[in-house]
Design an enzyme around this catalytic site. Structure first.
Site, mmCIF file in Angstrom:
data_model
loop_
_atom_site.group_PDB
_atom_site.id
_atom_site.type_symbol
_atom_site.label_atom_id
_atom_site.label_comp_id
_atom_site.label_asym_id
_atom_site.label_seq_id
_atom_site.Cartn_x
_atom_site.Cartn_y
_atom_site.Cartn_z
ATOM 1 N NE ARG A 107 -3.834 0.423 1.794
ATOM 2 C CZ ARG A 107 -5.087 0.533 2.181
ATOM 3 N NH1 ARG A 107 -5.313 1.169 3.303
ATOM 4 N NH2 ARG A 107 -6.025 -0.139 1.603
ATOM 5 C CG HIS A 134 -8.199 -0.170 -3.191
ATOM 6 N ND1 HIS A 134 -7.439 -1.104 -2.770
ATOM 7 C CD2 HIS A 134 -8.912 0.262 -2.217
ATOM 8 C CE1 HIS A 134 -7.615 -1.315 -1.577
ATOM 9 N NE2 HIS A 134 -8.675 -0.440 -1.121
ATOM 10 C CD GLN A 137 -12.952 -1.680 -1.612
ATOM 11 O OE1 GLN A 137 -12.336 -1.821 -0.340
ATOM 12 N NE2 GLN A 137 -14.322 -2.221 -1.501
ATOM 13 C CG ASP A 229 -13.346 6.375 -1.666
ATOM 14 O OD1 ASP A 229 -13.756 6.009 -0.311
ATOM 15 O OD2 ASP A 229 -12.475 6.392 -2.054
ATOM 16 C CB CYS A 269 -14.091 1.301 -0.683
ATOM 17 S SG CYS A 269 -13.537 3.037 -0.115
ATOM 18 N NE ARG A 297 -10.489 -5.454 -0.167
ATOM 19 C CZ ARG A 297 -9.635 -4.557 0.203
ATOM 20 N NH1 ARG A 297 -10.477 -3.401 0.757
ATOM 21 N NH2 ARG A 297 -8.602 -4.414 0.200
#
Ligand code: CP
Ligand code: NVA
Length: 311
Positions: A107, A134, A137, A229, A269, A297
């Site tokens: 990340r 991402h 996700q 988001d 998310c 996830r």
């Protein structure tokens, strides 16, 4: 399949469908008390390094728990531990880790960091969020839609808000899987034109349309899924005050959601800021599938690791 998973566009349609199918099976087997592969511990003796420059709840725990469930181990390394690019160069981190672990999830702030890691690592590198994408996700989100609607082809997902990393991966993976993606965003916060062009090219092959509009009401019309988001992503905190008034008209609230299909789901998310990008009423309401997304996830990331390791 590519050796690494840096972008949602790294997957062909067949690969993406196979990954989701495998994740669905792993989910079912886990819910039946850890049957199937969970009982065989295919990752016994294997380690996933988690190199994280930014905070995380879902991504970190889903990777760590996923490794545990399959008999392996996740080794978490925060910026304080290794200070990539400061204490040690990114290529050196990649080459060291490759001597000990079987895969790296990273990340990072800059997408180029995850690309550099991949170039220098001899083990698979997974993008666990960068400023550009991402993709883990988006995999969980597509699994969630598949579960809810029983199909993906022909669905319409409308993303409302900032044309950010999450939006980019939804555009690319949605297009790959035949989901039409509309982005309703302020004119200055559109998705990257390169990503839009790539998504449109992929969508031309799968009958998925890619649309950008400044009007949330027009964008949401008839949508099967309404997604938002945060307005300010990690690393942009200094822009929070400037962004708030620009994004205020893009808040997802019951009035906006009413323009979507009556069966529409609300997606996010997470982490969510209630009464900012979305009202608490919607987040905690019957249309929200946010915790299904979070749960998924775990299973998509297990499927991803197994597949990248050729297992
Ligand atoms: N959605 C998501 O990636 O959450 P975290 O930032 O907590 O990992
Ligand atoms: N766009 C957000 C997603 C967090 C999971 C961020 O990058 O901070």
């Amino acid at each position: 399949m590519h050796k690494h998973f840096l972008s949602a566009a790294d997957l062909t349609r067949n690969e993406a469908e196979a990954l989701l199918e495998r994740a669905a099976m792993l989910k079912a087997e886990w819910r039946m008390g850890g049957q199937g592969l969970h009982a065989q511990w295919p990752l016994r003796g294997k380690t996933l390094a988690l190199v994280f420059e930014k905070p995380s709840l879902r991504t970190r725990v889903a990777f760590e728990a996923g490794m545990t469930q399959l008999g392996g181990h996740g080794s978490y390394l925060s910026a304080n531990d290794i200070d990539m690019g400061g204490r040690e160069s990114v290529p050196d981190v990649a080459q060291n880790l490759s001597r000990w672990v079987q895969a790296i999830a990273a990340r990072v702030f800059k997408h180029t960091t995850v690309e550099t890691l991949a170039r220098h690592a001899s083990v698979p590198v997974i993008n666990a969020l960068s400023d550009r994408e991402h993709p883990c996700q988006a995999l969980a989100d597509m699994l969630t839609l598949r579960e809810r609607f029983g199909r993906l082809q022909g669905l319409k997902l409308t993303y409302v808000g900032d044309g950010n990393n999450v939006c980019h991966s939804l555009l690319l993976l949605g297009a790959t899987l035949g989901v039409s993606v509309t982005v309703a965003c302020p004119p200055d916060y559109r998705p990257d034109p390169e990503v839009l062009a790539q998504a449109a090219a992929i969508g031309a092959e799968t009958d998925a349309s890619i649309v950008v509009t400044a009007s949330p009401v027009e964008g949401v019309a008839g949508a099967d899924a309404v997604y938002t988001d945060v307005w300010t992503s990690m690393g942009q905190e200094h822009e929070t005050a400037r962004r708030r008034p620009v994004f205020a008209p893009y808040q997802v609230n019951p009035a906006l959601l009413a323009h979507a299909s009556p069966d529409a789901v609300f997606m996010h998310c997470l982490p969510v800021h209630r009464d900012e990008e979305v009202t608490a009423e919607v987040v905690d309401g019957a249309q929200a599938v946010i915790f299904e997304q979070a749960e998924n996830r775990l299973h998509v990331q297990k499927a991803l690791i197994l597949t990248l390791l050729g297992l």
